[in-house]
Design an enzyme around this catalytic site. Sequence first.
Site, PDB file in Angstrom:
ATOM      1  N   HIS B  75       0.849  -1.203   0.000  1.00 32.27           N
ATOM      2  CA  HIS B  75       0.000   0.000   0.000  1.00 32.27           C
ATOM      3  C   HIS B  75       0.881   1.248   0.000  1.00 32.27           C
ATOM      4  O   HIS B  75       1.416   1.631   1.030  1.00 32.27           O
ATOM      5  CB  HIS B  75      -0.900  -0.010   1.240  1.00 32.27           C
ATOM      6  CG  HIS B  75      -1.971   1.035   1.210  1.00 32.27           C
ATOM      7  ND1 HIS B  75      -3.221   0.826   1.749  1.00 32.27           N
ATOM      8  CD2 HIS B  75      -2.008   2.283   0.704  1.00 32.27           C
ATOM      9  CE1 HIS B  75      -3.965   1.904   1.572  1.00 32.27           C
ATOM     10  NE2 HIS B  75      -3.253   2.806   0.953  1.00 32.27           N
ATOM     11  N   ASP B 320       1.649   2.542   3.779  1.00 27.45           N
ATOM     12  CA  ASP B 320       0.635   3.575   3.490  1.00 27.45           C
ATOM     13  C   ASP B 320       1.338   4.901   3.174  1.00 27.45           C
ATOM     14  O   ASP B 320       0.907   5.977   3.568  1.00 27.45           O
ATOM     15  CB  ASP B 320      -0.340   3.725   4.661  1.00 27.45           C
ATOM     16  CG  ASP B 320      -1.574   4.563   4.285  1.00 27.45           C
ATOM     17  OD1 ASP B 320      -1.741   4.854   3.087  1.00 27.45           O
ATOM     18  OD2 ASP B 320      -2.340   4.929   5.190  1.00 27.45           O
ATOM     19  N   GLY B 339      -1.999  11.626   5.867  1.00 31.93           N
ATOM     20  CA  GLY B 339      -0.978  10.729   5.352  1.00 31.93           C
ATOM     21  C   GLY B 339       0.432  11.050   5.801  1.00 31.93           C
ATOM     22  O   GLY B 339       0.759  12.190   6.114  1.00 31.93           O
TER      23      GLY B 339
END
Lengths: 307, 429
Positions: B75, B320, B339
């Site tokens: 990811h 991520d 993020g």
Amino acid sequence: MQPRKDLLDIASLRDEELRAILDSAVEMKAAFLRDGEQLPNLRGRSVLTLFYEPSTRTRSSFELAAHRLGAHVTTFTVGTSSVVKGESVHDTIDTLMSMKQDYIIVRHKNSGIPAVIARHCKAAVINAGDGAHAHPSQAFLDAFTIREHFGSLAGRRVIIIGDILHSRVARSTSLMLKRLGAEVAYMGPGSLVPPTAHTGLPRFTHWDAAFDWQPDVIYLLRVQNERIDTPFFPAADYHQAFGITEERLQRIAAENMAIMHPGPVNRGVELCDAAMDYRNCLVCQQVQNGVIARMAILNHLTPQTLR
Amino acid sequence: MNHTYITRAIWAPNGQSYDFRLCLGGCSNPPQIDGIPLTGVEAVAPAGQMEIPARAAAVVDATGKLVLPALFDMHAKVELEGRSKRESVTRAGQAAHQGGVWGMLVMPTPGFVFDNGAALDSFADAVAQRSAAEMIPAGCITLGMQGEQQAPYNTLAARGVTILSDAEHVPGNLLTLHHAMQYAAELGLTFAIRGDVPELSRNTCMNPGPTAYRLGLHGTPPCAEEIGIETMLRLAEDAGAKLHLQTVSTAGGVDIIRRAKARGLRVTAEVALHHLLYTDACVGDYDTTYKTLPPLRTQADCDALLAGVRDGTIDCIVSDHTPCLPFAKKQDFISAPQGMAALDYLLPALYTHLVKPGKLSWAELVAACCTRPAALVAPRNEEGEPTPAPLLLFDPQAQTLVTAADLPCGTLNTPQLGQRLFGAVTLPL
């Protein structure tokens, strides 16, 4: 005492500063009550009010306070500025700082914006309310009003009633009062009062328990329908469930409790008409003390533009 | 023959020392340890038992160092807003290479919308020319990630797409998603989706709790994720589709997945490294570095997620990785994007925070970050077999105090900045 540039919230102030500002407010009030007297404290300084959210009371209260201290006040009207054209907060502040402002008084719907502005400019930044985060000048005027009414804050019990979840007033005022030795509890609809584990304060959901706690002050928050896009409670029930009804007013009067409200009041929702005329209803005193507290706050801060 | 030898290196998954003779040129049938192929190795023997000729090209004494397969990250986002696609790919590739990552599944983003063949072709070209790491695109579930119309799955599958995802967007229309799953199940595609109920998480930006209360920020209730996970499990089960649950952040989510796996459902799940390491308290005074989606939760959630990794409920730990421009993260907490950047020091961070303190064994790390994710998405050769991972050499004694200059991905939105991390990666071995 170390000079302080900004007033962003209550948490970042030292205990001695809380007391110093409240004490200087006593002197400010004496001067304020001598009609028309202008103090020289901010003479030659420029103060800008930058309100991204509508406000009449807080804004005029700050403007009046700045006037009484001799400052020059500019009002930045967000609704007709480039902000509506999508200008970022950073760029707006750069523009305003080129105009040499010493103090910026800001209100914004996003929590944390005044801190972003304060990091970005030399002017003293005063938070006049940011999202659900803080409204420190309200906390000062509330503490000042309670101290004035009761003579002291230590040991006083204050219950804050209403929409705690969205309220910057609840957060700042409760923190201020606790740090000055008062006890604070929250009451309101279950959907609008965060759990004790989050707030660290007792949480009530009905009046019987609130009265049993024996508060000195019943502090009502405004039902802010304009902030709420999804209903949190059945609106028709609010007055009966959480408002000061005439019946509750009798008990409040019998036990000599005080009533406070940050305004503007919704009559028939947070309180009945008669409550506004109750002898210990301190709402108008709060408004007057608002100017006083804001004078004391402006006086306490030192913009980097002056160093 | 002038071989290079690596001697007395510890094979991370089992902790034993070996000598390795590296390949010269191509090596078709590498030896294995514990079923893991030793890519680039021609022969292996327990430490001290390999005969090393005097005219060996080089002998590297790797005492105290570890050998393990490079990581595969399930990811990551590579797009750098405002930069060219080629620069985005280059920088993400460099960051991955430094972090011990040989390949990654790349989520679609506004600049990399993998909902058509041309977008996949141009991305593949950029990767072939620019990237130091394998980058496998995840095809969009819906056109433009808008949640309305299914993307052309046959076209995507014909270009090698095996995983579909609308990144952080959860399709709001369950009927559209149900039809998508019924259709794409026939093509063998896996749906990678995050658990969420958009109505419950609207206008929220962090975990509800004492920090959110103090800062006046609205909290995303854990039940939004948990109801979302339940919903996705039931949809995928009904449609017969394979499901991969992305970025699980709550203890309740782990519990639901554990029970689903016990029922025999075809589901895999991942956790982002930051959800194992940090809590909502890290947001402190509106620190936007710690604004993530889903938000950072509580220590109890971190503990449950780690337990989930260790018992296999959570299959993979992912980065991520989400690069954000410095200006974007300097905004107020509500306006700033979610993020963290995490690729640059992924393996040193995993080692420093999980393996070194004894929370995760090397064998568990290799399973969660190398073998399981590679089995799910690694590129396949013409015979359909997964490309084996290259090996890397890891020096756990090395230390880095991370500065901006050490972050090749080109953004600073990472808690690694200013941290002292242990371990240095040599990739490939």
